[in-house]
Design an enzyme around this catalytic site. Structure first.
Site, PDB file in Angstrom:
ATOM      1  N   LEU A  30       0.829  -1.209   0.000  1.00  0.00           N
ATOM      2  CA  LEU A  30       0.000   0.000   0.000  1.00  0.00           C
ATOM      3  C   LEU A  30       0.864   1.260   0.000  1.00  0.00           C
ATOM      4  CD1 LEU A  30      -2.712  -1.218   2.515  1.00  0.00           C
ATOM      5  CD2 LEU A  30      -3.062  -0.713   0.083  1.00  0.00           C
ATOM      6  N   ARG A  65     -19.657 -17.869  18.202  1.00  0.00           N
ATOM      7  CA  ARG A  65     -20.827 -17.388  17.454  1.00  0.00           C
ATOM      8  C   ARG A  65     -21.106 -18.287  16.252  1.00  0.00           C
ATOM      9  NH1 ARG A  65     -19.538 -11.752  16.050  1.00  0.00           N
ATOM     10  NH2 ARG A  65     -19.514 -12.434  13.893  1.00  0.00           N
ATOM     11  N   LYS A 121     -25.277  -1.857   4.593  1.00  0.00           N
ATOM     12  CA  LYS A 121     -25.995  -2.726   5.532  1.00  0.00           C
ATOM     13  C   LYS A 121     -27.232  -1.985   6.059  1.00  0.00           C
ATOM     14  CE  LYS A 121     -22.724  -6.044   7.175  1.00  0.00           C
ATOM     15  NZ  LYS A 121     -22.229  -6.770   8.351  1.00  0.00           N
ATOM     16  N   GLU A 148      -7.997  -9.467   5.871  1.00  0.00           N
ATOM     17  CA  GLU A 148      -9.244  -8.759   5.534  1.00  0.00           C
ATOM     18  C   GLU A 148      -8.925  -7.277   5.399  1.00  0.00           C
ATOM     19  OE1 GLU A 148     -13.664  -8.660   7.353  1.00  0.00           O
ATOM     20  OE2 GLU A 148     -12.303  -7.087   7.996  1.00  0.00           O
ATOM     21  N   ALA A 160     -18.640   4.831  11.140  1.00  0.00           N
ATOM     22  CA  ALA A 160     -18.484   3.437  11.601  1.00  0.00           C
ATOM     23  C   ALA A 160     -17.904   3.386  13.017  1.00  0.00           C
ATOM     24  CB  ALA A 160     -17.602   2.654  10.630  1.00  0.00           C
ATOM     25  N   HIS A 164     -19.946   1.660  15.975  1.00  0.00           N
ATOM     26  CA  HIS A 164     -19.305   0.510  16.621  1.00  0.00           C
ATOM     27  C   HIS A 164     -19.356   0.674  18.146  1.00  0.00           C
ATOM     28  CE1 HIS A 164     -15.910  -2.292  17.528  1.00  0.00           C
ATOM     29  NE2 HIS A 164     -16.449  -2.955  16.527  1.00  0.00           N
TER      30      HIS A 164
HETATM   31  P1  0O2 Z   1     -14.633  -5.902  14.842  1.00  0.00           P
HETATM   32  O1  0O2 Z   1     -14.746  -5.705  16.318  1.00  0.00           O
HETATM   33  O2  0O2 Z   1     -14.615  -4.612  14.066  1.00  0.00           O
HETATM   34  O3  0O2 Z   1     -13.507  -6.814  14.432  1.00  0.00           O
HETATM   35  P2  0O2 Z   1     -17.558 -12.491   9.687  1.00  0.00           P
HETATM   36  O4  0O2 Z   1     -18.183 -12.194  11.040  1.00  0.00           O
HETATM   37  O5  0O2 Z   1     -16.339 -11.610   9.403  1.00  0.00           O
HETATM   38  O6  0O2 Z   1     -17.255 -13.935   9.474  1.00  0.00           O
HETATM   39  P3  0O2 Z   1     -19.495 -10.915   8.418  1.00  0.00           P
HETATM   40  O7  0O2 Z   1     -20.069 -10.357   9.675  1.00  0.00           O
HETATM   41  O8  0O2 Z   1     -20.449 -11.220   7.298  1.00  0.00           O
HETATM   42  O9  0O2 Z   1     -18.657 -12.216   8.636  1.00  0.00           O
HETATM   43  O10 0O2 Z   1     -18.375  -9.959   7.888  1.00  0.00           O
HETATM   44  P4  0O2 Z   1     -18.530  -8.490   7.380  1.00  0.00           P
HETATM   45  O11 0O2 Z   1     -19.951  -8.120   7.130  1.00  0.00           O
HETATM   46  O12 0O2 Z   1     -17.583  -8.394   6.212  1.00  0.00           O
HETATM   47  O13 0O2 Z   1     -18.047  -7.628   8.619  1.00  0.00           O
HETATM   48  C1  0O2 Z   1     -16.767  -7.762   9.119  1.00  0.00           C
HETATM   49  C2  0O2 Z   1     -16.319  -6.484   9.809  1.00  0.00           C
HETATM   50  O14 0O2 Z   1     -16.886  -5.330   9.164  1.00  0.00           O
HETATM   51  C3  0O2 Z   1     -16.771  -6.352  11.248  1.00  0.00           C
HETATM   52  O15 0O2 Z   1     -15.868  -7.052  12.035  1.00  0.00           O
HETATM   53  C4  0O2 Z   1     -16.693  -4.834  11.452  1.00  0.00           C
HETATM   54  O16 0O2 Z   1     -15.347  -4.409  11.608  1.00  0.00           O
HETATM   55  C5  0O2 Z   1     -17.206  -4.323  10.123  1.00  0.00           C
HETATM   56  N1  0O2 Z   1     -18.658  -4.146  10.153  1.00  0.00           N
HETATM   57  C6  0O2 Z   1     -19.567  -4.925   9.546  1.00  0.00           C
HETATM   58  N2  0O2 Z   1     -20.812  -4.455   9.751  1.00  0.00           N
HETATM   59  C7  0O2 Z   1     -20.702  -3.339  10.507  1.00  0.00           C
HETATM   60  C8  0O2 Z   1     -21.644  -2.398  11.034  1.00  0.00           C
HETATM   61  O17 0O2 Z   1     -22.883  -2.487  10.867  1.00  0.00           O
HETATM   62  N3  0O2 Z   1     -21.118  -1.361  11.769  1.00  0.00           N
HETATM   63  C9  0O2 Z   1     -19.779  -1.215  11.989  1.00  0.00           C
HETATM   64  N4  0O2 Z   1     -19.371  -0.164  12.712  1.00  0.00           N
HETATM   65  N5  0O2 Z   1     -18.869  -2.103  11.502  1.00  0.00           N
HETATM   66  C10 0O2 Z   1     -19.318  -3.142  10.775  1.00  0.00           C
HETATM   67  P5  0O2 Z   1     -16.327  -7.700  13.420  1.00  0.00           P
HETATM   68  O18 0O2 Z   1     -15.477  -8.887  13.675  1.00  0.00           O
HETATM   69  O19 0O2 Z   1     -17.812  -7.927  13.418  1.00  0.00           O
HETATM   70  O20 0O2 Z   1     -16.029  -6.608  14.478  1.00  0.00           O
END
Ligand code: 0O2
Length: 208
Positions: A30, A65, A121, A148, A160, A164
């Site tokens: 990057l 989960r 979302k 990721e 976000a 969060h």
């Molecule tokens: P953290 O605490 O940030 O690490 P997965 O759970 O990854 O197997 P999922 O949920 O379909 O599958 O993955 P997705 O939708 O790609 O989301 C992964 C990450 O995106 C989340 O990680 C968050 O960092 C972010 N994210 C997704 N949806 C939201 C949202 O509605 N609001 C905010 N603020 N962030 C979001 P984690 O592990 O859930 O949380």
């Protein structure tokens, strides 16, 4: 028993070493892209980059989960964001350029893309997610390692971060008026991003 526990810890430390190396690899890629972009276009598409290794507590929580036992093999297979990089850009157009430049690199393998910019979302969340693998060359083997990548604008990141915090504070059950206010803020963020990008494009065209 003690040896077994030690082996597990030792194995996990090796796994973490590989994920940390993957973060270094992608961060360097990057930086190079950003430097080259600055050189050619006199402009930095990347405002800043944050990277992190997911804590073991969060990894175990995610496996629970998903209803999967907490073993090292399952962590590697089922938790896609053990190594995570967040790229913050000024404009939405930068997001797609960076994603394309990364995806075009011959050693990067794109496993999946989730475009929450084109398809936000229900919460209002917008961001561009790429799950990639990058090869890590160790002394005796090469490990294709998952990273990721979340790419978003400064405004999307601001939204976000607050959402969060609220999500965690209310354990996912925020009051309806707060959820509605966040959705309205997300709409304003999109509007701001569109208008800032339009202003920038106009200024760029003038300076040509
Ligand atoms: P953290 O605490 O940030 O690490 P997965 O759970 O990854 O197997 P999922 O949920 O379909 O599958 O993955 P997705 O939708 O790609 O989301 C992964 C990450 O995106 C989340 O990680 C968050 O960092 C972010 N994210 C997704 N949806 C939201 C949202 O509605 N609001 C905010 N603020 N962030 C979001 P984690 O592990 O859930 O949380």
């Amino acid at each position: 028993m003690a040896t077994k526990v030690y082996d597990q810890v030792d194995n996990w430390n090796e796994v973490l070493l590989v994920y940390r190396s993957a973060l270094k690899e992608v961060n360097t890629k990057l930086e190079i892209l950003n430097d080259e972009f600055q050189h050619v276009h006199r402009y930095n598409p990347i405002e800043h980059i944050k990277s992190r290794i997911k804590t073991s507590e969060s990894i175990v929580k995610k496996l629970k989960r998903k209803g999967v036992e907490s073993t090292i093999e399952n962590m590697i297979e089922y938790v896609d964001d053990i190594a995570g990089i967040r790229i913050i850009c000024s404009f939405t157009s930068d997001i797609y350029q960076i994603a394309e430049m990364l995806a075009n690199q011959s050693d990067i393998n794109v496993l999946s893309i989730k475009d929450y910019i084109k398809n936000p979302k229900a919460s209002g969340y917008k961001s561009y997610h790429m799950l990639i693998t990058v090869p890590i060359f160790l002394s005796d083997k090469t490990v294709e390692t998952k990273v990721e990548i979340q790419i978003r604008t400064v405004a999307m990141d601001f939204w976000a971060s607050l959402e969060h915090k609220i999500h965690y504070k209310f354990e996912g059950n925020a009051p309806d008026h707060i959820k509605a206010e966040l959705i309205e803020c997300a709409r304003m963020v999109s509007d701001l991003d569109d208008r800032m990008m339009a202003v920038n494009e106009e200024v760029q065209a003038l300076s040509k």
